[in-house]
Design a protein around this motif. Structure first.
Motif: not given
Length: 120
Positions: A20-22, A26-28, A30-34
């Motif tokens: 997500x960072x790349x 990676x907005x939050x 929660x997004x990483x968890x999804x």
């Protein structure tokens, strides 16, 4: 057993975070968890299917079974949970999770072999 579970979960979360960072998504957390969720579900199924608690640090067959289930089920569940699926993503997923899920097991296996017999 619990240190192995933590290692595996950290590998999957690292995969989701790096991805997500790349891709600047990676907005939050929660997004990483999804993003991580389908792969964590695959990881759990892999642990159950391989009965990984019996020898969790063993690269073969435990590590390979856990890795395969994590990748296959994670990629299979991802579209159902709103994620896309491209071949390049599948390849990177398989390689990253192989390097991490199998990597720590290989290191643990080598460390176990290097200990003197009296310390085992």
């Amino acid at each position: 057993m619990w240190p192995a579970v933590v290692c595996d979960v950290v590998c999957v979360l690292a995969f989701a975070l790096v991805g997500t960072v790349n891709h600047d998504s990676a907005t939050s957390l929660v997004h990483v968890a999804v993003v991580a969720l389908p792969f964590l579900m695959g990881l759990a199924a892999g642990w159950v299917g391989a009965r990984a608690w019996r020898d969790p640090a063993r690269p073969w067959p435990t590590g390979v079974a856990v890795w395969f289930a994590t990748v296959a089920l994670g990629l299979g569940l991802r579209p159902l949970l709103g994620g896309g699926l491209e071949w390049s993503f599948a390849l990177v997923t398989a390689l990253f999770l192989a390097a991490t899920l199998l990597g720590w097991r290989l290191l643990a296996s080598l460390a176990r072999r290097r200990r003197p017999a009296s310390a085992r």
